[in-house]
Design an enzyme around this catalytic site. Structure first.
Site, PDB file in Angstrom:
ATOM      1  N   LYS A 114       2.906   3.632 -20.059  1.00 28.05           N
ATOM      2  CA  LYS A 114       3.389   4.149 -18.766  1.00 28.05           C
ATOM      3  C   LYS A 114       3.655   2.978 -17.803  1.00 28.05           C
ATOM      4  CE  LYS A 114       0.295   5.581 -15.587  1.00 28.05           C
ATOM      5  NZ  LYS A 114       0.407   4.998 -14.242  1.00 28.05           N
ATOM      6  N   ASN A 115       2.719   2.028 -17.752  1.00 29.59           N
ATOM      7  CA  ASN A 115       2.818   0.970 -16.738  1.00 29.59           C
ATOM      8  C   ASN A 115       3.803  -0.132 -17.092  1.00 29.59           C
ATOM      9  OD1 ASN A 115       1.114   2.426 -15.215  1.00 29.59           O
ATOM     10  ND2 ASN A 115      -0.697   1.137 -15.546  1.00 29.59           N
ATOM     11  N   ARG A 124       2.764   5.963  -6.581  1.00 29.03           N
ATOM     12  CA  ARG A 124       2.803   4.726  -5.804  1.00 29.03           C
ATOM     13  C   ARG A 124       3.782   3.729  -6.399  1.00 29.03           C
ATOM     14  NH1 ARG A 124      -0.908   3.019  -3.229  1.00 29.03           N
ATOM     15  NH2 ARG A 124      -0.461   0.899  -3.857  1.00 29.03           N
ATOM     16  N   CYS A 161      -5.054   5.778  -2.211  1.00 30.72           N
ATOM     17  CA  CYS A 161      -5.275   6.827  -3.213  1.00 30.72           C
ATOM     18  C   CYS A 161      -6.780   6.843  -3.471  1.00 30.72           C
ATOM     19  CB  CYS A 161      -4.483   6.538  -4.486  1.00 30.72           C
ATOM     20  SG  CYS A 161      -5.202   5.241  -5.464  1.00 30.72           S
ATOM     21  N   ARG A 186      -5.180   0.055  -1.503  1.00 29.10           N
ATOM     22  CA  ARG A 186      -4.030  -0.412  -2.291  1.00 29.10           C
ATOM     23  C   ARG A 186      -2.823  -0.758  -1.405  1.00 29.10           C
ATOM     24  NH1 ARG A 186      -3.475   3.272  -7.514  1.00 29.10           N
ATOM     25  NH2 ARG A 186      -2.375   1.441  -8.317  1.00 29.10           N
ATOM     26  N   PRO A 187      -2.983  -1.742  -0.518  1.00 30.12           N
ATOM     27  CA  PRO A 187      -1.865  -2.166   0.341  1.00 30.12           C
ATOM     28  C   PRO A 187      -0.752  -2.825  -0.484  1.00 30.12           C
ATOM     29  CG  PRO A 187      -3.686  -3.685   0.536  1.00 30.12           C
ATOM     30  CD  PRO A 187      -4.181  -2.564  -0.320  1.00 30.12           C
ATOM     31  N   ILE A 188       0.395  -3.067   0.161  1.00 33.00           N
ATOM     32  CA  ILE A 188       1.492  -3.753  -0.541  1.00 33.00           C
ATOM     33  C   ILE A 188       1.891  -5.028   0.209  1.00 33.00           C
ATOM     34  CG2 ILE A 188       2.396  -1.646  -1.633  1.00 33.00           C
ATOM     35  CD1 ILE A 188       4.627  -1.668   0.539  1.00 33.00           C
ATOM     36  N   ASP A 189       0.935  -5.614   0.931  1.00 27.59           N
ATOM     37  CA  ASP A 189       1.232  -6.820   1.730  1.00 27.59           C
ATOM     38  C   ASP A 189       1.753  -7.974   0.875  1.00 27.59           C
ATOM     39  OD1 ASP A 189      -1.624  -6.597   0.906  1.00 27.59           O
ATOM     40  OD2 ASP A 189      -1.636  -8.691   1.502  1.00 27.59           O
ATOM     41  N   GLN A 190       1.268  -8.103  -0.337  1.00 25.08           N
ATOM     42  CA  GLN A 190       1.731  -9.212  -1.196  1.00 25.08           C
ATOM     43  C   GLN A 190       3.168  -8.989  -1.651  1.00 25.08           C
ATOM     44  OE1 GLN A 190      -0.469 -12.010  -1.913  1.00 25.08           O
ATOM     45  NE2 GLN A 190      -1.341 -10.955  -0.140  1.00 25.08           N
ATOM     46  N   ASP A 198      -8.559  -0.268 -15.883  1.00 24.72           N
ATOM     47  CA  ASP A 198      -8.144   1.077 -16.313  1.00 24.72           C
ATOM     48  C   ASP A 198      -8.956   1.593 -17.492  1.00 24.72           C
ATOM     49  OD1 ASP A 198      -4.577   0.725 -15.575  1.00 24.72           O
ATOM     50  OD2 ASP A 198      -6.352   0.988 -14.321  1.00 24.72           O
ATOM     51  N   ARG A 203      -0.040  12.727 -15.702  1.00 20.34           N
ATOM     52  CA  ARG A 203       0.736  11.577 -15.219  1.00 20.34           C
ATOM     53  C   ARG A 203       0.737  10.461 -16.251  1.00 20.34           C
ATOM     54  NH1 ARG A 203      -1.186   9.161  -9.996  1.00 20.34           N
ATOM     55  NH2 ARG A 203       0.546   7.841 -10.624  1.00 20.34           N
TER      56      ARG A 203
HETATM   57  C1  EPZ Z   1      -1.343  -1.635 -11.425  1.00 23.69           C
HETATM   58  O1  EPZ Z   1      -1.533  -1.138 -10.126  1.00 23.69           O
HETATM   59  C2  EPZ Z   1      -1.428  -0.432 -12.350  1.00 23.69           C
HETATM   60  N1  EPZ Z   1      -0.350   0.519 -12.007  1.00 23.69           N
HETATM   61  C3  EPZ Z   1      -2.798   0.233 -12.196  1.00 23.69           C
HETATM   62  O2  EPZ Z   1      -2.868   1.298 -13.122  1.00 23.69           O
HETATM   63  C4  EPZ Z   1      -3.870  -0.794 -12.551  1.00 23.69           C
HETATM   64  O3  EPZ Z   1      -5.139  -0.213 -12.345  1.00 23.69           O
HETATM   65  C5  EPZ Z   1      -3.713  -2.032 -11.649  1.00 23.69           C
HETATM   66  O4  EPZ Z   1      -2.377  -2.564 -11.787  1.00 23.69           O
HETATM   67  C6  EPZ Z   1      -4.690  -3.129 -12.008  1.00 23.69           C
HETATM   68  O5  EPZ Z   1      -4.518  -3.497 -13.334  1.00 23.69           O
HETATM   69  C7  EPZ Z   1       0.908   0.271 -12.436  1.00 23.69           C
HETATM   70  O6  EPZ Z   1       1.173  -0.737 -13.079  1.00 23.69           O
HETATM   71  C8  EPZ Z   1       1.947   1.289 -12.077  1.00 23.69           C
HETATM   72  P1  EPZ Z   1      -2.690  -4.354  -8.211  1.00 23.69           P
HETATM   73  P2  EPZ Z   1      -1.230  -2.088  -8.862  1.00 23.69           P
HETATM   74  O7  EPZ Z   1      -1.590  -4.584  -7.224  1.00 23.69           O
HETATM   75  O8  EPZ Z   1      -0.149  -3.036  -9.178  1.00 23.69           O
HETATM   76  C9  EPZ Z   1      -4.899  -5.399  -4.172  1.00 23.69           C
HETATM   77  C10 EPZ Z   1      -3.130   3.526 -13.790  1.00 23.69           C
HETATM   78  O9  EPZ Z   1      -4.100   4.232 -13.919  1.00 23.69           O
HETATM   79  N2  EPZ Z   1      -3.568  -5.596  -3.599  1.00 23.69           N
HETATM   80  O10 EPZ Z   1      -2.804  -5.266  -9.380  1.00 23.69           O
HETATM   81  O11 EPZ Z   1      -1.082  -1.202  -7.676  1.00 23.69           O
HETATM   82  C11 EPZ Z   1      -5.143  -3.940  -4.526  1.00 23.69           C
HETATM   83  O12 EPZ Z   1      -5.616  -3.240  -3.401  1.00 23.69           O
HETATM   84  C12 EPZ Z   1      -2.992   2.621 -12.587  1.00 23.69           C
HETATM   85  O13 EPZ Z   1      -2.174   3.468 -14.601  1.00 23.69           O
HETATM   86  C13 EPZ Z   1      -3.446  -6.056  -2.294  1.00 23.69           C
HETATM   87  O14 EPZ Z   1      -4.449  -6.260  -1.604  1.00 23.69           O
HETATM   88  O15 EPZ Z   1      -2.584  -2.886  -8.760  1.00 23.69           O
HETATM   89  C14 EPZ Z   1      -6.179  -4.037  -5.625  1.00 23.69           C
HETATM   90  O16 EPZ Z   1      -7.460  -4.121  -5.034  1.00 23.69           O
HETATM   91  C15 EPZ Z   1      -4.171   2.804 -11.659  1.00 23.69           C
HETATM   92  N3  EPZ Z   1      -2.212  -6.249  -1.761  1.00 23.69           N
HETATM   93  C16 EPZ Z   1      -5.838  -5.346  -6.319  1.00 23.69           C
HETATM   94  O17 EPZ Z   1      -4.979  -6.075  -5.433  1.00 23.69           O
HETATM   95  C17 EPZ Z   1      -1.064  -6.034  -2.497  1.00 23.69           C
HETATM   96  O18 EPZ Z   1       0.045  -6.264  -1.958  1.00 23.69           O
HETATM   97  C18 EPZ Z   1      -5.090  -5.187  -7.640  1.00 23.69           C
HETATM   98  O19 EPZ Z   1      -4.048  -4.282  -7.387  1.00 23.69           O
HETATM   99  C19 EPZ Z   1      -1.207  -5.579  -3.826  1.00 23.69           C
HETATM  100  C20 EPZ Z   1      -2.455  -5.373  -4.367  1.00 23.69           C
END
Ligand code: EPZ
Length: 440
Positions: free
Chosen positions: A22-23, A91, A115, A120-124, A305, A397
Site C-alpha cells: 500500500k505504502n 493523509r 490521526c 503528524r505535521p507536514i512541516d518537513q 507498523d 484501508r
Molecule cells: C509513513 O507515514 C507511512 N505511511 C506510515 O504507515 C508509517 O507508519 C510511517 O511512514 C513511518 O514508517 C505512508 O507511507 C502512506 P513519517 P508518514 O513522516 O510519512 C514526524 C500505515 O499504517 N514528522 O515518516 O506520515 C511524524 O509526526 C501508515 O500504513 C514531522 O514531524 O510518517 C512522525 O512522528 C501509518 N514533520 C515521524 O516524523 C513532517 O513534516 C515519522 O513520520 C513529517 C513527519
C-alpha cells in the site's frame, strides 16, 4: 458498518500471497502526475486507500481503471486541489503537493490534521518544497502552494520522514539543476517510488541511503512496460506473526525477505523457525513465544507498523517484554484493547512493559488505526473463544482480502454487521462468505 468475528485456538497452516505494498502504491500512483500520458501498473493492491487515490486522481482530471493492470491517463491536469473530504480519510493525499507543483505550478491541499497515532505535521514537506522554490500560504485549513520552474537545492530533513522524502523527491526530479536530500528516509517503499521515477526517465542516485542526489530533467514520460509494485512487507510480517502466536506453520509467497530483515530477526528471537527463499518466507511458531525487547526505528530498524503485531506476541510470551515506540507519540492504543483480552501491559511514555500470559480471552475490541486493527485480529486468532473487532474500516484501508487470506490458512473468521450480537449469527459468520468488494 461491519465487524470481524474470529474464533481463536486454531493453529494456522498453509501458504498465503502477499499483495503489493500500500505504502509504495500510493506515492507511485500519484507520481504518474509527473509524466503526461498513459501509465500501466501491476501488483497494485485493491484497498480503500488505493481506490481513494484513484478517485483523487480523477478529481484533478486524470481518469483511471482499476484491475490486474491499473491504467492511469495523466495527459492533462484539470484541477490542482486535494479536498478535505479526501485528505481527512487518507493523509497520504498530501503527496500530490510535490508533483502538482513540479508539473502544474500550483497545488491546494487540505491540511491532513492529526490521526489516532499522532499529530503528524507536514512541516518537513513544506520546508523541502520551499527550498525548491515553492511558496505556501495557509488558508482555511488548506495549504496553497505556487511555484514557477522549481530549482534544485540542498535539503536537510530534521527526521527521515517517509512521505516527506517522497514529496520532495517527486518535486526535485523536474527541478532545474541538482538537488540533494540529506537525512532522507530509506524505507523500501521510498526506494520503489525512486525506481518508478527512474522508469519515467528521472535521474536519482542513492536510493536506499540517507542521501538522495537528483539531477532534474526537463520532462518525464510513461515507461515502456507496466511497473510492478513491490510486495507489502507489513502485510507479510502480519501473517508471520499470526503463525507465531497460533503455533502454526505459514509460508508467505510473492514477498521478499530483504524487505523485513529486522522483523524476521525479532521473530527468530521469540522462538520462531524462519526459512526463506528470494520470494518466500516460512514461519513455524513456537509452542510458546520467548520474551524480548524491541525498539522501533526508521528503516532498516524495526518498523513502527509492525509494533502492534509484536506486542501481541509479547502478551503470550514466557516472561516480560519491553517495547519502545520512537516514531509516533501515541501508538499504544491497541494495548488498552489487549488488556480487555487478559493481557498484562503497562505503558509509560513511549515504552510498554508486557508480562506474558499463557493465554488471551476472546472479547469485543475496538480498532483505532490500521496496524492496531490487524494486531487485534492476530490476537483473536490466538485467544480462547470468540473475538469481535469493531471499526474494521481501518483494516479495509490496508489489507486486501484479509478474511479470505486468513481462511485460506485455516482461520475461523468472518465479517458481520457490527450490531449483530446473537451468538448463532456470530458463529454463522465464521463460515459465511468472506470479504465483500472494497468500499472506496
Ligand atoms: C509513513 O507515514 C507511512 N505511511 C506510515 O504507515 C508509517 O507508519 C510511517 O511512514 C513511518 O514508517 C505512508 O507511507 C502512506 P513519517 P508518514 O513522516 O510519512 C514526524 C500505515 O499504517 N514528522 O515518516 O506520515 C511524524 O509526526 C501508515 O500504513 C514531522 O514531524 O510518517 C512522525 O512522528 C501509518 N514533520 C515521524 O516524523 C513532517 O513534516 C515519522 O513520520 C513529517 C513527519
Amino acid at each position: 458498518m461491519e465487524k470481524i468475528v474470529v474464533e481463536g485456538g486454531h493453529p494456522l497452516h498453509g501458504t498465503v500471497r502477499a499483495s503489493g505494498a500500500k505504502n509504495a502504491a500510493l506515492p507511485i500512483l500519484i507520481a504518474t502526475l509527473l509524466a503526461p500520458g498513459e501509465h500501466r501498473l501491476t501488483n497494485v493492491p485493491e484497498l480503500a486507500d488505493t481506490l481513494s487515490t484513484l478517485s483523487l486522481m480523477g478529481r484533478v482530471g486524470c481518469p483511471s481503471l482499476m484491475g490486474p493492470v491499473v491504467r492511469l491517463d495523466t495527459t492533462r491536469i484539470a484541477f490542482h486541489e486535494a479536498p478535505y473530504d479526501v485528505v481527512r480519510k487518507m493523509r497520504a493525499s498530501v503527496l500530490v503537493l510535490g508533483p502538482l507543483l513540479a508539473r502544474h505550478g500550483e497545488a491546494k491541499v487540505s491540511l491532513p490534521g492529526g490521526c489516532a497515532i499522532g499529530v503528524r505535521p507536514i512541516d518537513q514537506h513544506l520546508k523541502g518544497l520551499e527550498a525548491l522554490g515553492a511558496r505556501f500560504t495557509l488558508e482555511n485549513g488548506y495549504v496553497h502552494g505556487t511555484a514557477g520552474k522549481l530549482r534544485g537545492a540542498e535539503i536537510q530533513l530534521d527526521m527521515p520522514t517517509v512521505t516527506g522524502t517522497e514529496n520532495i523527491l517527486m518535486a526535485a526530479v523536474l527541478a532545474d539543476g541538482t538537488s540533494v536530500i540529506h537525512n532522507a528516509a530509506r524505507e523500501p517503499e521510498v526506494v520503489d517510488l525512486g525506481r518508478f521515477l527512474q522508469s519515467l526517465g528521472a535521474r536519482i542516485e542513492g536510493l536506499g541511503t540517507s542521501t538522495l542526489t537528483i539531477e532534474g530533467v526537463a520532462r518525464l514520460a510513461p515507461g515502456e512496460r507496466p511497473y510492478a509494485i513491490l510486495p507489502d512487507r507489513i502485510e507479510t510480517g502480519t501473517w508471520l506473526t499470526a503463525a507465531a502466536v497460533t503455533g502454526g506453520d505459514v509460508t508467505v509467497t510473492d514477498t521478499d525477505p530483504e524487505l523485513l530483515r529486522a522483523v524476521l530477526a525479532k521473530l527468530v528471537e521469540t522462538g520462531c523457525e524462519i526459512t526463506t527463499t528470494p520470494t518466500t518466507i516460512r514461519c513455524k511458531g513456537p509452542d510458546r513465544p520467548k520474551a524480548f525487547r524491541l525498539r522501533t526505528d526508521p528503516h532498516p530498524g524495526f518498523p513502527t507498523d509492525m509494533q502492534a503485531q509484536l506486542m501481541v506476541v509479547a502478551t503470550l510470551a514466557d516472561g516480560t517484554s519491553t517495547i519502545t515506540e520512537t516514531i509516533f507519540e501515541n501508538r499504544f492504543m491497541h494495548a488498552a484493547e489487549l488488556l480487555r483480552m487478559g493481557a498484562r501491559i503497562e505503558a509509560s511514555g513511549n515504552t510498554a512493559t508486557i508480562v506474558g500470559q499463557p493465554r488471551l480471552q476472546g472479547s469485543p475490541v475496538m480498532a483505532s488505526d490500521l496496524r492496531a486493527s490487524a494486531a487485534l485480529v492476530v490476537a483473536g486468532l490466538a485467544a480462547q473463544g470468540l473475538t469481535e473487532v469493531l471499526r474494521i474500516y481501518h483494516l479495509d484501508r490496508g489489507y486486501e482480502q484479509l478474511v479470505t487470506k486468513l481462511r485460506g490458512l485455516g482461520a475461523r473468521i468472518g465479517r458481520v454487521a457490527d450490531d449483530a450480537h446473537d451468538p448463532a449469527v456470530l458463529r454463522g459468520a465464521l463460515d459465511a462468505s468472506p470479504d465483500p468488494t472494497v468500499p472506496a
